[in-house]
Scaffold this motif. Structure first.
Motif, PDB file in Angstrom:
ATOM      1  N   ILE A 799       0.844  -1.198   0.000  1.00  0.00           N
ATOM      2  CA  ILE A 799       0.000   0.000   0.000  1.00  0.00           C
ATOM      3  C   ILE A 799       0.870   1.235   0.000  1.00  0.00           C
ATOM      4  N   GLU A 801       2.099   4.459   1.635  1.00  0.00           N
ATOM      5  CA  GLU A 801       2.209   4.858   3.021  1.00  0.00           C
ATOM      6  C   GLU A 801       1.554   6.198   3.295  1.00  0.00           C
ATOM      7  N   CYS A 803      -1.462   7.581   1.210  1.00  0.00           N
ATOM      8  CA  CYS A 803      -2.933   7.501   1.051  1.00  0.00           C
ATOM      9  C   CYS A 803      -3.493   6.172   1.505  1.00  0.00           C
ATOM     10  N   LEU A 804      -2.620   5.199   1.812  1.00  0.00           N
ATOM     11  CA  LEU A 804      -3.013   3.857   2.300  1.00  0.00           C
ATOM     12  C   LEU A 804      -3.838   3.082   1.286  1.00  0.00           C
ATOM     13  N   SER A 805      -3.760   3.462   0.023  1.00  0.00           N
ATOM     14  CA  SER A 805      -4.420   2.712  -1.055  1.00  0.00           C
ATOM     15  C   SER A 805      -3.429   1.713  -1.626  1.00  0.00           C
TER      16      SER A 805
END
Length: 863
Positions: A799, A801, A803-805
Motif C-alpha cells: 500500500i 504509506e 494515502c493507504l491505497s
C-alpha cells in the motif's frame, strides 16, 4: 521297649509296674546309639490285660476294623484297636490254633487243638462245623468269602483240605495235599494258596488247581513244630518265607506260552534270599523293607546256661544275597524267659502299618513313628533346635506338640547350659508377641543374674512390655555398666520406661561421680526425651558434645542459647557463627555482638563472617571492625577497607597511622584524594619503585608522575625502574633530560632498548589498527552497496504509506508512477510532497520523521 536282664523277676504285678508306667513303651537300642528308632511300641491293654491275666494268647488275626484273639482255653475275643472286648466266642475247651478272616471282616474261620473247625458269619446266621480226629493247626477262608461263588476255605492237619459249598448248601471237601507231615501254616491271597509242611513251602494256583512251586526248607535239623515256618504275602504275587534263620522272597510270574508244554502256566522265582542272626518268629512287609520278629537265645553271664532272651523286632532292607539292618529293637514282653520260638507271632494291618507282636502273656503294637514321635525323640536327646525346626515344618500335622512349648523347653535348656546370650536371642523368635511370656522370661533371667544378656533382645515395638521391665534392666546396667546403660538409653525409645524414675537414678549416681562424662551424656539424652531441652543443652555445652548444634536445630532451642553464645563460640566458632547467621531472625545481630562484647576475638569472627555474607547488614559495626581487624586479622583489613562503603575513612586512617600500617594508610590517603602524600609514603616508607609506578598508573595523574620523577632523579635504582615502565604512560624524554651527566644508572642500556622496543611496538600497533579499520570500512561499504542494488518486490498487497491505497492500480491499463525507498516504504508519485530543495534526491518522510535516517529512493516505476 525297656531292656531287662533274664534274671529279673517275672512276677506280673512288679514286672508290669516297672516296665509299663504308661501304656506307651519306648524301645531301647542295645548299643545305645544316637540313631532314631523307626518304630514305637504300645502294649495292648484294657480288655487284653484282663484276658491274659487268666488265660494265654495262642493266636491273633488283624483286620482294619477289629482284632480277633484266640487263647489257650479255647476262647475267641473280638477287640477294638484299643484292646477293648467287643465280642466273645467259646469255641473249644482247648487251645485255639488259628483264626482266619475274609477281607470284608464279615466271616471268620477258627480251628482248635481238639480238631474242631468252625466257619461262621459275624453278622449273619451262616455257620459251618466240623470235627476231625486230629488237631487242626490251620484254617484259612477265601479272601472273598462274602461272595456266594467264593464260599471256600481250607484246613490243615495231616492233610490240606479244601471245602467248597455246592448243591443244596452242602460243603464238599477235597484233598489238596498230603503225605509230607502236618500242615502248619497257610496263607491265602487272591487265587494263590501258600502252605508249609515238614518238607517245605508249596504254592497252589486255585484257578488251574495246579501246584506251581515247592520251596524246600534249608535247615532240616530244626523241629518244624518248635520253629514253624512264617508266611506273608506282600502283594498278590510276592510271597515272603521265613523259616529258621533263612528268609526268601519269592515272586510268582507268568510262564511264556512257548515254555508251557506240560508245565503250569505260572512259576516262582526267588528274588531275594538271606540269613538272619536269630530264629524267625514272624514276617511283615513295610514298603520295600521287611519287619522281622526274631526269637533270641543267649548265654547267661551268671549261670553260663543258654536261656531265652527278649525277642527282637528288626527292620531290614533286602539285598540280592544279603540284607541291610535299618533298625533293631529288643522287646520286653511278659514271660519272655519261658517263651519258645513258636509262642511268638507277628500280625500286621496293611492299611495303617501297624504290627502286632503276640506272645502268650502279652500283646504289643508297633507302629511307624510320626512327626510327633520324631519330635519326642529329639527332645529326649536334647536336640531342641532340631525339634523346633521339625515342629515348624510340620505344624499342620503334629497333634501332640506345640511349637511354643518346644521353644520354651529349648530356652530353658540353653539357660541350664549357661548359653545365656543364645537363649535370649531365641526368645525373639519363640516368644514373638506374647507379652506375658516375655515378662516371665525376663524375671527368670533376673533370678540368675543375666538381665544384661536379654536386654539387647527385648521387644521395643509391637509388643511393648510393662515399663517396669525396662526400668529393671536399666537399673541393672546402671549399677554395673555405665557404657551399656548409655547404649540402651540411646537405642530404646524414651516412651518404654518412666523417664522421671531413670533421670532420678542417674542424678543419684552423679552425686557419687559428678564428672562422669558417660552419665552426663546419658542424662542429657534423658532430658531431651523428656523435652527439658535447656538442661540437656547445658550438659552438652559443658561436655562440648558434637550433637549440641543438631539438638538446637532439631528442637528450635534458639531462645535457650541467647545467653550461651560465648559457650557455643568457644566450642566451635565456625559452626556457631554459621548457625547464628542462618538464624538471625531468631537471634539478632545486635544481641550476638552484645553477648560477645567481652570476647572481642570472637566478636571479630562473627562480624567478619557477617561482612563476607553481606557488606551492608553490619554497617553500624564497621567502625568497630577497623580496630578488630587491626588487632586480630590484619591480612583482611585492607580488603575490608576496599569493600566497605560505610567505614569512616578518618577513623580508619587514624588507626592505621597509629599502628604504622603503610599499605592501608596509602590506600586510605589515595581514597581521600591525597594521592601525593600516598605516593610520598610509598617512596619514603616502602622504597618500592614498582609499587610507586603502579600507584601512579592507577591514578593517571601527570602531577604524580612529575613528583615521582623528581623523587627518583637522584636515585639510580628508581631511575632504572622508571625507564623500564614509564614508556607507555609518559614521554621518556622528560625523564632522560633530567638525568645528571655522569650519573651511573644500573642496566641503562637494557632500559633504553626497552623504551625503543615499546615505542616501536606502539607504532606497529597503530599501523595495524589503521589497516584493520580501513579494511572493515571498505567491506561494510561494499556490503551496503550490494544491498541497495537489490530489487524490491511490489505486488497488490503493498500500500501507499501516504494515502493507504494499494500501491498498484486495479486497472493495469492505466498509467501509474510509484516511488520505493530503500527502507521498503512505498508511495504514489503524486502522494509525495514536492521537494523545495534544489537537489533531486528524495527522502522517505516516515523514516525522516522518526529520525531513523533518510532513505533515498531506489526505484521509480512508471507506466
Amino acid at each position: 521297649m525297656e531292656t531287662r536282664s533274664n534274671e529279673e523277676s517275672t512276677d506280673e504285678s512288679e514286672h508290669f509296674a516297672s516296665i509299663l508306667p504308661t501304656e506307651v513303651q519306648h524301645l531301647v537300642k542295645e548299643d545305645e546309639s544316637e540313631e532314631e528308632p523307626k518304630l514305637k511300641y504300645e502294649r495292648l491293654s484294657n480288655g487284653v490285660t484282663e484276658i491274659l491275666q487268666k488265660d494265654a494268647a495262642s493266636c491273633m488275626t488283624v483286620h482294619e476294623k477289629f482284632l480277633a484273639l484266640g487263647t489257650h482255653y479255647g476262647k475267641v475275643y473280638l477287640l477294638d484297636v484299643q484292646g477293648n472286648i467287643t465280642q466273645k466266642f467259646d469255641v473249644s475247651p482247648v487251645k485255639i490254633n488259628q483264626i482266619s478272616l475274609d477281607e470284608s471282616g464279615e466271616h471268620m474261620g477258627v480251628c482248635s487243638e481238639d480238631g474242631k473247625v468252625q466257619v461262621f458269619g459275624l453278622y449273619s446266621a451262616e455257620e459251618f462245623h466240623e470235627t476231625f480226629d486230629c488237631p487242626i493247626k490251620i484254617v484259612a477262608v477265601h479272601p472273598h468269602f462274602v461272595r456266594s461263588h467264593f464260599k471256600q476255605f481250607v484246613t490243615g492237619g495231616k492233610k490240606l483240605l479244601l471245602y467248597e459249598r455246592g448243591w443244596m448248601n452242602r460243603w464238599k471237601p477235597s484233598v489238596l495235599h498230603e503225605g509230607e507231615g502236618n500242615i502248619r501254616n497257610v496263607k491265602w491271597r487272591g487265587h494263590l494258596i501258600a502252605w508249609a509242611n515238614n518238607m517245605g513251602v508249596k504254592i497252589l494256583d486255585m484257578v488251574s488247581k495246579q501246584r506251581i512251586t515247592n520251596v524246600p526248607r534249608d535247615d532240616i535239623s530244626l523241629r518244624p513244630d518248635m520253629y514253624p515256618c512264617s508266611l506273608c504275602w506282600k502283594d498278590n504275587l510276592t510271597l515272603i518265607i521265613g523259616w529258621g534263620n533263612s528268609v526268601k522272597i519269592c515272586s510268582v510270574k507268568e510262564r511264556h506260552a512257548s515254555e508251557m508244554r506240560d508245565l503250569p502256566n505260572r512259576y516262582v522265582e526267588i528274588v531275594f534270599q538271606f540269613d538272619t542272626e536269630f530264629y524267625i518268629s514272624g514276617l511283615a512287609p513295610l514298603c520295600d523293607q521287611l519287619v522281622i520278629l526274631s526269637y533270641v537265645k543267649e548265654i547267661s553271664e551268671k549261670t553260663e546256661v543258654e536261656c531265652c532272651a527278649r525277642p527282637r523286632l528288626d527292620i531290614v532292607q533286602p539285598l540280592p544275597e544279603s540284607c541291610e539292618e535299618i533298625s533293631s529293637d529288643a522287646l520286653t514282653v511278659r514271660g519272655f524267659q519261658e517263651n519258645e520260638c513258636r509262642d511268638y507271632h507277628l500280625e500286621y494291618s496293611e492299611g495303617e502299618s501297624l504290627f502286632y507282636i503276640i506272645s502268650p502273656r502279652d500283646v504289643v503294637v508297633a507302629k511307624e513313628r510320626d512327626q510327633d514321635d520324631h519330635i519326642d525323640w529329639l527332645l529326649e536327646k536334647k536336640k531342641y533346635e532340631e525339634a523346633l525346626m521339625a515342629a515348624e515344618i510340620s505344624q499342620k500335622t503334629i497333634k501332640k506338640h506345640k511349637i511354643l512349648d518346644i521353644g520354651l523347653a529349648y530356652i530353658n535348656h540353653l539357660v541350664e547350659k549357661g548359653e545365656y546370650d543364645l537363649a535370649a536371642r531365641k526368645c525373639q523368635k519363640i516368644l514373638g508377641k506374647n507379652t506375658e511370656l516375655w515378662e516371665f522370661e525376663v524375671y527368670k533371667f533376673k533370678e540368675i543374674g543375666q538381665l544384661k544378656a536379654i536386654s539387647r533382645y527385648l521387644p521395643r515395638r509391637d509388643p511393648v512390655l510393662k515399663p517396669l521391665i525396662y526400668e529393671m534392666v536399666l537399673h541393672e546396667f546402671l549399677e554395673s555398666d555405665y557404657e551399656g546403660f548409655a547404649t540402651l538409653i540411646k537405642e530404646w525409645p524414651g516412651d518404654l520406661y518412666n523417664n522421671t524414675i531413670i533421670v532420678q537414678a542417674v542424678v543419684d549416681h552423679l552425686k557419687k561421680d559428678p564428672q562422669n562424662r558417660t552419665l552426663l551424656r546419658t542424662l542429657a539424652e534423658l532430658y531431651t526425651y523428656d523435652q527439658r531441652y535447656g538442661r540437656a543443652l547445658e550438659i552438652y555445652l559443658t561436655l562440648r558434645h558434637k550433637d549440641v548444634f543438631q539438638l538446637i536445630h532439631k528442637h528450635n532451642l534458639f531462645s535457650s542459647i541467647r545467653d550461651k553464645i560465648v559457650l557455643l563460640m568457644d566450642f566451635d566458632s565456625e559452626k556457631a557463627v554459621d548457625m547464628l547467621l542462618d538464624n538471625e531472625d531468631k537471634i539478632s545481630i545486635d544481641r550476638v555482638v552484645e553477648e560477645l562484647e567481652n570476647r572481642p576475638e570472637l566478636q571479630h569472627v562473627y562480624l567478619h563472617k557477617l561482612f563476607k555474607r553481606d557488606h551492608h547488614k553490619g554497617q553500624r559495626y564497621h567502625e568497630k571492625q577497623i580496630s578488630l581487624y587491626a588487632e586480630y586479622d590484619r591480612p583482611n583489613l585492607l580488603p575490608f577497607l576496599r569493600d566497605s562503603t560505610h567505614c569512616p575513612l578518618e577513623k580508619a586512617l587514624e588507626i592505621c597511622q597509629q599502628r604504622n600500617f603503610v599499605e592501608e594508610t596509602v590506600y586510605l590517603l589515595s581514597r581521600m584524594g591525597n594521592s601525593r602524600s600516598a605516593l610520598k609514603m610509598i617512596m619514603e616508607e616502602l622504597h618500592d619503585v614498582d609499587k610507586a609506578i603502579e600507584f601512579a598508573k592507577e591514578q593517571d595523574d601527570g602531577e604524580l608522575w612529575e613528583d615521582l620523577i623528581l623523587y627518583s632523579i637522584d636515585k639510580p635504582p628508581f631511575i632504572t625502574g622508571l625507564l623500564n615502565n614509564i614508556g607507555t604512560h609518559v614521554d621518556p624524554i622528560l625523564l632522560i633530560h633530567r638525568i645528571k651527566e655522569g650519573m651511573e644508572i644500573p642496566n641503562l642500556r637494557d632500559s633504553l632498548v626497552k623504551i625503543l622496543q615499546d615505542y616501536n611496538l606502539q607504532i606497529l600497533l597503530r599501523e595495524g589498527c589503521k589497516k584493520i579499520l580501513v579494511a572493515d570500512s571498505l567491506s561494510l561499504l561494499k556490503k551496503m552497496h550490494r544491498t541497495q542494488m537489490k530489487g524490491v518486490l511490489v505486488d497488490e498487497e503493498n500500500i501507499c504509506e501516504s494515502c493507504l491505497s494499494p500501491i498498484l492500480p486495479s486497472d493495469a491499463s492505466k498509467s501509474f508512477s510509484v516511488v520505493v525507498f530503500h527502507c521498503r516504504h512505498m508511495f504514489h508519485r503524486e502522494c509525495l510532497p514536492v521537494s523545495n530543495t534544489v537537489s533531486s534526491v528524495q527522502f522517505c518522510n516516515i523514516c525522516s520523521a522518526k529520525h531513523r535516517g533518510p532513505g533515498s529512493a531506489v526505484l521509480e516505476m512508471k507506466k
